[in-house]
Design an enzyme around this catalytic site. Structure first.
Site, short mmCIF file in Angstrom:
data_model
loop_
_atom_site.label_atom_id
_atom_site.label_comp_id
_atom_site.label_asym_id
_atom_site.label_seq_id
_atom_site.Cartn_x
_atom_site.Cartn_y
_atom_site.Cartn_z
N GLY B 149 0.82 -1.20 0.00
CA GLY B 149 0.00 0.00 0.00
C GLY B 149 0.86 1.25 0.00
N CYS B 150 0.21 2.38 -0.17
CA CYS B 150 0.95 3.63 -0.29
C CYS B 150 1.55 4.05 1.05
CB CYS B 150 0.07 4.73 -0.86
SG CYS B 150 -1.54 4.92 -0.08
N TYR B 151 0.73 4.13 2.09
CA TYR B 151 1.29 4.45 3.41
C TYR B 151 2.34 3.41 3.81
CZ TYR B 151 -2.45 7.92 4.38
OH TYR B 151 -3.29 9.00 4.37
N THR B 153 4.37 1.70 2.10
CA THR B 153 5.63 1.88 1.38
C THR B 153 6.43 3.03 1.99
OG1 THR B 153 4.71 1.03 -0.68
CG2 THR B 153 6.62 2.48 -0.87
N ALA B 154 5.76 4.16 2.16
CA ALA B 154 6.48 5.34 2.68
C ALA B 154 7.01 5.09 4.09
CB ALA B 154 5.55 6.57 2.67
#
Lengths: 344, 344, 344, 344
Positions: B149-151, B153-154
């Site tokens: 997911g995006c969160y 990954t960051a």
């Protein structure tokens, strides 16, 4: 591989040249100059370029290094190209000027709008107006190209078919234009602050704007006759994009306007005539070297409305400059600019 | 050239796959499915793609056509990949799932957060978590990749060096995350309207969010021990981008944190450790498959702050999916994603 | 009716004072000074004020005219109030300083962060820190009020109940703050341009920021003990608003946190404790002199998360300044600030 | 104190009525109805209203309770007022309709544009078009007021002086209008998402829009003759605001246009003619019941350009509705709307 120089690379058209040229298979950026940032690495100023130009450093302007380039872009305020162009041309460097310095063929009109004498009138006869959709063959041979302004590009492309076929009353052409804030450049000015320009809309220069003579010059060439243009630019709360809404009065039954536009731009790599009934969005060209057009005839009446959108930094500046470069050096006309627009 | 299928291509991750794959030299998109838009040309829905996919039309889901592809991306709501994956895998198609369906290795935890039974628990042991910076070799061999997911990954990329070296207190890790609105997808929901989300900032899910178990799972793997994480996401008035601000408590004198980060990500094509003292901006990765990181130790105290930015649609979704594809098929890991970020 | 003077009225806090005072039944703005705009009509610079201050003209600073006012606001860069305050106080004018000049009680700490000697240390013992929720009675009597900064207001109000009751570990308090761009003022700086700050998010000052000592001073007073604070501000693409996300570690079972917050702020006209589970949006206070708060305890664990939103120009500056004025002169505490926030 | 009812209070014009009426000294909102939100407290849906309407709850539509009000606002989709108006009028309640139901005096034209039969043609002769600058006396006596649309307000106010004095060619009037997204309402539609509408500009309805007949009707009344209008609306990435750019062809030497405008609107509390040469910004009227106008004659030629800005939710909807209420009940015409616009 050809060697590229960029004069005045710290502004938005400069960084946009670098962004696009990073994808260009035939060029190498050799020199980039800046008075204010000399000695600074390009990637320190523009971190989006990290990994692409890691050894490129802004240097003080140096005619010698620039003259060693095959082509030099001017991404400078007006007046700079006037001062440098002659010397570089003499040494065989081909020049692509994104500023207004060589756009007007009449040096006096230039002086009038820019409030200073024209610095290189003797070069005007060599300068080619870099609108490929009009001047493609001349551009191929040009030593000095004047890249059109952003508003002039959007307006001319939208009106060319109507003017060339003399379908509209040349006495009352209206261009209502909306631009994102990068059109005002990267200068630190209060009206360009997010706190000032966001969540608001305003016209400016309603009584006269520097792009007017350039647009008019182009319209006159297309029509082969005088054109009376009312041009009102507006500041829009977005970063990139120009939306030109163009109004003409049909002087006669025009036939199939959609077909007229499609035929005029058939094969043009940087112009996309949208299907009938479309309303192009500026975001559909964000980052792309494209002008998307739609033509409407509200209520079947005698008014024709053309909607014309570009990214002011690409087809309105740096992308069109590279399109000119590609023509001048025989590269694929869209080299470096194949990627779709960034949406959303 | 390999043949690509995309299931559920009408959302933002779908169009972003198309945007990036248009620049990929080794692939051809053969099938794109959509229940709601079957029969519609891709370019009618996404005019930015005009000129790139002019013959591609959304088709109704069709397992046969998908099975004829070399690789299929799922850009679907949760549950869809569960239903289709088994059949496609059996026929030898390799799958890259952008949804949450195979991200959690524990089917029961999945059920808990998604409120429905896990639809394909038997495939979980084949699913590889597609974070190349952790699982590169496993990805090369994978038949089924779960794209992070995006969160997640960051947050994971920002914390990996600290957790792997056990420099911080695993009992109190804080991830304060800010996301642009495309993180909420293209669904027509009132809170995502410009009139609602613009000119405002708010947290959401402060008491628990679906991305929490995925992030925790990754942090636990990196640390090799339980990790207590507080994760608060915020909605930010911008289209793209995630900014994760990560707080850890140093348990010991950590040595040179900058060097630690640079060493951990040396050679990683999609991670850029910024110079000491930097504050990466989300716009510096807009459109690019990159995570830019900076590490700070305010006042030389015992708190370490990591700043981690990605484009949620690229390194946080479609770009990372293609990075996985490239690894699975032996292409250049960044093929299709060489262009610099779009700035400004 | 009392007579008001404003020193340095051209910035955002100046125009916001005028906007709010236009609705105040008990005051008249008599003098407004500006070095740069002397001679200009206020409404020419701020057309939103047309019809409200049609005869008010910026004048050059003039201590005599200011001393004839009952109260003078300083909406100036740091250092200006130091220079003028003593003279005005001697003549009986009461002062409300929106700058940082009198916020820190320790002149040396001020010098450290502002890089210059403190210009009026002898006045520090008279200066009252103008946070009504803490110092209401002292403010009523004050001759010189230091209006809290925007970040300090949002952070202190959110943490007061936890610190006063000593529920959290004072050794690790985290304030992750997000601010709109007006927090950076109306100065023409490149990073504040719409083209730079829009569509992006970034932290700044992660290693130390001028608001840190002010916040810490307030937290220490509330806790009655040293507090170790990590404060990371972020620039958010919106005009107004601060969202502070505050993290504390509970040292004990805290009881009912919602009740604690409601009780602490019962009767406070400028603080609104939202219902349990809320996520206040900055837009819910746009233009209003309010701090809205919500308290969360994710997963019932030992971390408490407080969400605190203000309009940085109102409760974070000009509104709070007027709230102080109202207390000093015995007006209704919210006089001039009764209107609901502007939403959407 | 009069009792107010609001039908359909959940949309943007509903919440804007509440915001403005909260400052009105002579009214009390007694009933607010909503089919979808019945039973919900107003402040739960609109937290900006917390502290102002803490006991007000959306109720299901109930003609009896509405009939007990002195005045009822309709903030509803078209068709609703048709159904309810007759019954309420019979019971003596005075009605102010913000929808399009009673704006067109010709029931057939209404049917044509709205695709359904007109539901209350018998009431049309009682309906007064609520543009105070044209119909003030009739409004005072009216039982049923049709509040003008947002575009029609901006366009009519800008053109009135030119049409009433017959200075321009009635055959070719152009209105190029730019609107913020709240003009499209609070409905959850994909094109209104921040991710779709932000960072972009587009025209819509270029071939015909529902506001066209209303504008034309008003222009015809002003001119006393047929008017051919081209009207192109555009969607602008901002929350509030309309900017109308109006083009007319002067048929004769017009004399002093600035004086003409100033005289026409002398004493009008909701119209501000800006100084010659001005370019009004939409933000200068954000939240305020004002239309700001400027008139230009580019190059001294035969084209006149009028710039007209309003807040579409205030002078373009709820504010104008309250201005009508104030006239109908003999209150100060601007009661509730004295506050300056919110800038920045």
């Amino acid at each position: 591989m050809i060697k590229i120089g960029i004069v005045g690379g710290t502004g938005y058209t400069g960084v946009e040249l670098l962004r696009l040229l990073a994808q260009h298979p035939e060029v190498e950026v050799d020199v980039i100059t800046s008075r204010s940032e000399a000695g600074i690495a390009v990637c320190d100023l523009y971190p989006n370029l990290r990994g692409h130009y890691d050894r490129l450093v802004f240097s003080a302007p140096d005619a010698g290094r620039l003259a060693a380039c095959d082509a030099v872009f001017f991404a400078t305020p007006h007046g700079v190209a006037h001062a440098l162009a002659g010397e570089l041309l003499e040494q065989g460097t081909r020049l692509i000027d994104l500023s207004a310095d060589f756009r007007l063929s009449d040096a006096e009109e230039w002086s009038h709008w820019y409030g200073q004498p024209h610095g290189a009138p003797q070069l005007l006869e060599d300068a080619v107006y870099g609108l490929p959709e009009v001047n493609r063959e001349a551009i191929r041979q040009a030593r000095l190209v004047a890249v059109p302004g952003c508003y002039p590009t959007a307006v001319q492309l939208g009106l060319l078919p109507l003017l060339e076929s003399r379908l509209i009353d040349l006495d009352r052409v209206i261009a209502d234009c909306k631009s994102g804030v990068t059109g005002a450049g990267r200068g630190a000015k209060v009206p360009s602050l997010l706190a000032e320009a966001s969540e608001s809309m305003k016209a400016y220069g309603a009584s006269g704007h520097r792009h007017l003579p350039e647009i008019r010059q182009g319209l006159v060439r297309a029509a082969g006759a005088p054109v009376a243009l009312t041009f009102v630019p507006h500041l829009t709360p977005m970063i990139r994009g120009i939306h030109a809404t163009l109004y003409g009065r049909l002087t006669d039954e025009p036939g199939d306007l959609q077909a007229l536009f499609e035929k005029r731009f058939a094969g043009e790599p940087a112009v996309d005539v949208m299907p009938a009934g479309s309303h192009p969005e500026t975001r559909s060209v964000k980052g792309a070297n494209l002008c998307r057009l739609a033509v409407h005839r509200p209520g079947g009446g005698d008014t024709v409305v053309v909607l014309s959108v570009i990214d002011n930094l690409v087809k309105g500046a740096s992308g069109q400059a590279i399109q000119n470069l590609n023509l001048m050096f025989g590269f694929d006309e869209m080299a470096g600019m194949q990627a779709p627009a960034l949406l959303p």
